[in-house]
Design an enzyme around this catalytic site. Structure first.
Site, PDB file in Angstrom:
ATOM      1  N   GLY A  11      12.242   9.115   3.900  1.00  0.00           N
ATOM      2  CA  GLY A  11      11.106   8.607   4.662  1.00  0.00           C
ATOM      3  C   GLY A  11      11.531   7.949   5.958  1.00  0.00           C
ATOM      4  N   ASP A  13      11.500   4.671   6.939  1.00  0.00           N
ATOM      5  CA  ASP A  13      12.365   3.507   6.774  1.00  0.00           C
ATOM      6  C   ASP A  13      13.691   3.883   6.137  1.00  0.00           C
ATOM      7  OD1 ASP A  13      10.119   2.265   7.720  1.00  0.00           O
ATOM      8  OD2 ASP A  13       9.875   0.897   6.039  1.00  0.00           O
ATOM      9  N   GLN A  88       4.108   5.969  -2.782  1.00  0.00           N
ATOM     10  CA  GLN A  88       2.960   6.698  -2.224  1.00  0.00           C
ATOM     11  C   GLN A  88       2.361   5.685  -1.258  1.00  0.00           C
ATOM     12  OE1 GLN A  88       0.169   7.937  -0.585  1.00  0.00           O
ATOM     13  NE2 GLN A  88      -0.909   6.628  -2.041  1.00  0.00           N
ATOM     14  N   THR A 130       4.336  -5.220   1.257  1.00  0.00           N
ATOM     15  CA  THR A 130       3.536  -4.779   2.388  1.00  0.00           C
ATOM     16  C   THR A 130       2.469  -5.792   2.764  1.00  0.00           C
ATOM     17  OG1 THR A 130       1.877  -3.124   3.074  1.00  0.00           O
ATOM     18  CG2 THR A 130       2.107  -3.505   0.734  1.00  0.00           C
ATOM     19  N   GLU A 132      -0.439  -5.074   3.338  1.00  0.00           N
ATOM     20  CA  GLU A 132      -1.687  -4.662   2.688  1.00  0.00           C
ATOM     21  C   GLU A 132      -1.992  -5.522   1.461  1.00  0.00           C
ATOM     22  OE1 GLU A 132      -4.091  -2.440   3.339  1.00  0.00           O
ATOM     23  OE2 GLU A 132      -3.233  -1.719   5.222  1.00  0.00           O
ATOM     24  N   TYR A 153      -3.367   1.002  -3.315  1.00  0.00           N
ATOM     25  CA  TYR A 153      -2.005   0.848  -2.777  1.00  0.00           C
ATOM     26  C   TYR A 153      -1.620  -0.618  -2.702  1.00  0.00           C
ATOM     27  CZ  TYR A 153       1.682   0.572   0.759  1.00  0.00           C
ATOM     28  OH  TYR A 153       2.838   0.268   1.440  1.00  0.00           O
ATOM     29  N   LYS A 157       1.303  -2.459  -4.971  1.00  0.00           N
ATOM     30  CA  LYS A 157       2.405  -3.152  -4.312  1.00  0.00           C
ATOM     31  C   LYS A 157       2.442  -4.633  -4.688  1.00  0.00           C
ATOM     32  CE  LYS A 157       4.815  -0.383  -1.583  1.00  0.00           C
ATOM     33  NZ  LYS A 157       6.305  -0.352  -1.572  1.00  0.00           N
TER      34      LYS A 157
END
Length: 328
Positions: A11, A13, A88, A130, A132, A153, A157
């Site tokens: 990915g 990162d 994901q 995150t 989020e 998500y 997390k």
């Protein structure tokens, strides 16, 4: 020679982190999901540009939903540092695939922590948390801000975040969570809004695309440069004591403003090309994410150097170059 294990190495990162660790002399191992097609474009430059370093890069098949593969890999590799970047990670998709998101992002983390614990290794563990997780909590947000996720998500997390804290406290493991605000680059996936915008700018300028359809353009995000953020990840595991850190620029920008920055870089007016479609909006929106990175500034000596305007320009330039190379 230190040995690192990176999940999500293919990915955005993961590829930047692999390059960083190889430059520091690490032996780098990466987790790759088995697929009928190759998805290693982000790490291909390592073999192309530095074949000597590439000899210290090792890829292994496995999956965050398969605990047995993780146990076997940790036992085989015996890493000094583990960076859990696999996920994901698309928020909108998490509403459509909530169970898979929970298994890969949430339960996958505890599978990996258990693999480390079972191997009885003195391994330092980094969890990719995150912004989020803050969701509906008003900004600015820091390490002490209340969490209020607004998506499967973010919720998955958050589970992974608290499990990482719990293993640190329950088993005296060196585990840290990096609560990273949005960080972008030319390696960002094409379905994420910043890359969707900069890719569209390149194609509209070239005459191969007519318009750009977006969802909520009034949402505010704290956008930084991913290449700088992986340096922060590494610094967290070099810190004397395990603790959690926010990485952010401390500056908020709306999607509307990012559009203006990207289009104006090539002399276009974004209002001539951008249209709205509510299908691209989330069932529950996150209006504003704005990080306070003071702790990372003070304890890690880390500070974001690339602002949103510069980030937009470098991403547009990269997409223009990419489009040109694909045409030639």
């Amino acid at each position: 020679m230190k040995r690192a294990f990176i999940t999500g190495i293919t990915g955005q990162d993961g590829s930047y982190l692999a390059e960083l660790l190889l430059s520091k002399g690490y032996d780098v191992h990466g987790l790759v999901r088995r697929s009928s097609s190759f998805n290693r474009g982000r790490i291909d430059p390592i073999w192309q540009n530095d074949p000597v370093a590439a000899e210290r890069l090792h890829l292994h098949y496995g999956d965050m939903t398969d605990g047995v593969s993780l146990v076997n890999l940790i036992r085989e590799i015996r890493p000094d540092e583990v960076y859990n970047l696999a996920a994901q990670s698309h928020v909108k998709v998490s509403f459509e695939m909530p169970e898979y998101t929970a298994s890969a992002d949430g339960i996958g983390t505890i599978r990996l922590l258990e693999a480390i614990r079972a191997a009885k290794l003195e391994t330092k563990f980094y969890q990719a948390s995150t912004s989020e997780m803050f969701g509906a909590t008003p900004p600015p947000q820091n390490e002490d801000t209340k969490f209020y996720p607004r998506s499967p998500y973010g919720a998955a997390k958050l589970y992974a975040h608290w499990v990482t804290v719990n293993y640190r406290e329950a088993y005296d493991m060196f585990t840290v969570s990096g609560i990273l605000f949005n960080h972008e680059s030319p390696r960002r996936g094409e379905t994420f809004v910043t890359r969707k915008i900069t890719r569209a700018v390149a194609r509209i300028q070239a005459g191969t695309q007519k318009d750009l359809v977006l969802g909520n353009i009034d949402s505010i995000r704290d956008w930084g440069y991913a290449k700088e953020y992986v340096e922060g990840m590494w610094r967290m595991l070099q810190h004397d004591e395990p603790t959690d850190f926010v990485l952010a620029t401390g500056t908020g920008t709306t999607v509307r403003e990012f559009c203006e920055l990207a289009f104006s870089h090539v002399g276009l007016d974004w209002r001539d090309y951008v249209t709205h479609d509510e299908r691209y909006e989330r069932p529950t929106e996150v209006d504003a994410l704005l990080g306070d990175p003071s702790k990372a500034n003070d304890l890690l000596g880390w500070k974001a150097a690339t602002g949103t305007a510069e980030l937009a320009r470098l991403m547009v330039d990269a997409d223009i170059a990419l489009l040109g190379s694909s045409d030639s």
